[in-house]
Design an enzyme around this catalytic site. Structure first.
Site, short mmCIF file in Angstrom:
data_model
loop_
_atom_site.label_atom_id
_atom_site.label_comp_id
_atom_site.label_asym_id
_atom_site.label_seq_id
_atom_site.Cartn_x
_atom_site.Cartn_y
_atom_site.Cartn_z
N ALA A 10 0.82 -1.28 -0.41
CA ALA A 10 -0.25 -0.39 -0.09
C ALA A 10 0.82 1.65 0.36
O ALA A 10 0.24 1.90 -0.10
CB ALA A 10 -1.04 0.32 1.04
N THR A 11 2.16 1.04 -0.16
CA THR A 11 3.04 2.27 0.10
C THR A 11 3.02 2.98 -1.25
O THR A 11 3.52 3.74 -1.64
CB THR A 11 4.42 1.94 0.82
OG1 THR A 11 4.77 0.84 -0.38
CG2 THR A 11 4.02 1.64 1.81
N ALA A 12 2.76 2.38 -2.19
CA ALA A 12 2.47 3.01 -3.88
C ALA A 12 1.30 3.16 -4.26
O ALA A 12 0.71 1.67 -4.07
CB ALA A 12 4.40 2.98 -4.20
N ARG A 34 7.68 -2.23 3.16
CA ARG A 34 8.11 -2.00 4.12
C ARG A 34 8.55 -1.13 4.28
O ARG A 34 9.60 -0.58 5.66
CB ARG A 34 9.11 -2.96 2.95
CG ARG A 34 9.39 -3.91 2.86
CD ARG A 34 10.08 -5.27 1.25
NE ARG A 34 9.92 -3.96 0.18
CZ ARG A 34 10.23 -4.00 -0.33
NH1 ARG A 34 11.70 -4.71 -1.06
NH2 ARG A 34 10.02 -3.90 -1.93
N SER A 139 -1.43 -9.55 -13.77
CA SER A 139 -0.97 -8.97 -14.71
C SER A 139 -1.08 -9.15 -16.44
O SER A 139 -1.31 -10.83 -16.62
CB SER A 139 -0.08 -8.88 -15.02
OG SER A 139 0.92 -8.31 -16.06
N TYR A 152 9.47 -12.73 -14.22
CA TYR A 152 8.18 -12.37 -14.02
C TYR A 152 7.42 -12.56 -14.80
O TYR A 152 5.90 -12.95 -13.90
CB TYR A 152 8.24 -10.33 -14.49
CG TYR A 152 7.26 -9.54 -13.96
CD1 TYR A 152 7.10 -8.81 -12.85
CD2 TYR A 152 6.33 -9.34 -14.80
CE1 TYR A 152 6.18 -8.58 -12.41
CE2 TYR A 152 5.25 -8.32 -15.08
CZ TYR A 152 4.47 -8.44 -13.67
OH TYR A 152 3.65 -7.45 -13.22
N PRO A 182 -3.49 -5.81 -15.07
CA PRO A 182 -3.37 -4.71 -15.24
C PRO A 182 -2.86 -4.34 -17.01
O PRO A 182 -1.84 -5.78 -17.02
CB PRO A 182 -3.03 -3.86 -14.59
CG PRO A 182 -3.58 -4.07 -13.37
CD PRO A 182 -3.75 -6.25 -13.31
N GLY A 183 -3.25 -4.17 -18.16
CA GLY A 183 -1.75 -3.52 -19.03
C GLY A 183 -0.93 -2.66 -18.35
O GLY A 183 -0.68 -2.39 -16.88
N THR A 187 3.09 3.36 -12.44
CA THR A 187 3.51 3.64 -10.89
C THR A 187 4.93 3.62 -10.64
O THR A 187 5.44 4.00 -11.96
CB THR A 187 2.70 2.18 -10.16
OG1 THR A 187 3.50 1.09 -11.05
CG2 THR A 187 1.43 2.78 -10.10
#
Ligand code: NDP
Ligand code: 8X3
Length: 255
Positions: A10-12, A34, A139, A152, A182-183, A187
């Site tokens: 949730a930090t970004a 973190r 993803s 990934y 998502p595509g 972020t």
């Protein structure tokens, strides 16, 4: 009584936007990541909306830390209604024969094992109550393999498989399980993937209108607000200017 959602990462980015959306809608939130300072900042900001926020600072790769944090929740935080498995990353973009095992381990340990540790800690409570909702952030990379995406993509294919596995195993307990894929969303994702190279990260989003984190938060909100007999199994969400993992309609040459 207000519902409780736990959002990992949730930090970004997507996690932060989702936390903001859920706070706006009156959810109490357990927020993890973190970076403690960011968690505390978010807590202060979101509590102005008259919701309660419990920040939990841990690395999802650390099974002991995950277990300790989530098994010692104060009584009033124990009934988690919604789990959003969002924490994740790509590290590197290299052909397999040139890949770095450090990058591979970070992705496998975070995207796959971290998601498992958190889910293992949270789901027994949902099973006992016979209700709950889990939303995994997959993803487009879990639907299509693209050049140099190898590990990934493998972790996101694994998220796809685990989402289906969870849905089967949790079926008798009335727990809804969704994957959102998502595509391209701008972020910190590409900055992390390219190990802090901002110029390389910026090029990913040049020349077309990418998604923003709030677009995915809105999709999550749609999933959360379906009536309890309706489950969205899988949602693939792309920028209009992106047809596949690698095919973009860029209005100018980004280089
Ligand atoms: P960001 O880099 O902006 O955010 C990632 C979040 O994950 C951060 O809050 C970070 O928190 C957290 N995180 C990463 N590693 C760990 C860890 N080991 N332990 C705990 N938390 C961790 O990226 P996005 O918001 O874009 O990514 C969110 C999810 O969306 C990921 O699963 C990603 O794979 C997926 N996704 C992203 C797309 C995109 O184009 N951006 C497209 C498709 C899927 P902290 O660093 O504080 O620990
Ligand atoms: C992030 C999307 O295709 O850039 O999951 O890897 S992609």
């Amino acid at each position: 009584m207000s519902k409780i959602a736990l959002v990992t990462g949730a930090t970004a980015g997507i996690g932060e936007a989702t936390a903001s959306k859920l706070a706006e809608e009156g959810f109490n939130l357990i927020l993890t990541g973190r970076r403690e300072a960011r968690l505390l900042h978010l807590k202060n900001k979101l509590e102005q909306r008259n919701v309660r926020v419990l920040p939990l600072c841990f690395d999802v790769r650390d099974e002991t830390a995950v277990k300790q944090s989530l098994s010692q929740l104060p009584q009033e935080w124990q009934q988690i209604d919604i789990l959003i498995n969002n924490a994740g990353l790509a590290a590197g973009l290299s052909s397999l024969h040139e890949g770095k095992s450090d990058d591979w381990n970070r992705m496998i340990d975070t995207n796959l094992k971290g998601l498992l540790y958190v889910t293992r800690a949270v789901t027994p409570g949902m099973v006992a109550r016979g209700s709950g909702q889990i939303i995994n952030i997959g993803s487009i990379a879990g639907k299509e393999v693209y050049p140099n995406g190898n590990v990934y993509c493998a972790t996101k294919y694994a998220v796809d498989a685990l989402t289906r596995g969870m849905r089967i195993d949790l079926l008798p307990y009335g727990i809804r399980v969704t994957q959102i894929c998502p595509g391209a969303v701008e972020t910190e994702f590409s900055l992390v993937r390219f190990h802090g190279d901002a110029s390389r990260a910026g090029k990913v989003y040049e020349g077309f209108e990418n998604l923003v984190a709030g677009d995915i938060a809105e999709c999550i909100w749609f999933v959360v607000t379906r009536p309890s007999h309706v489950n969205v199994n899988d949602m693939v969400v792309m920028p209009t200017a992106q047809a596949t993992a690698t095919l973009f309609h860029r209005t100018y040459n980004p280089r």
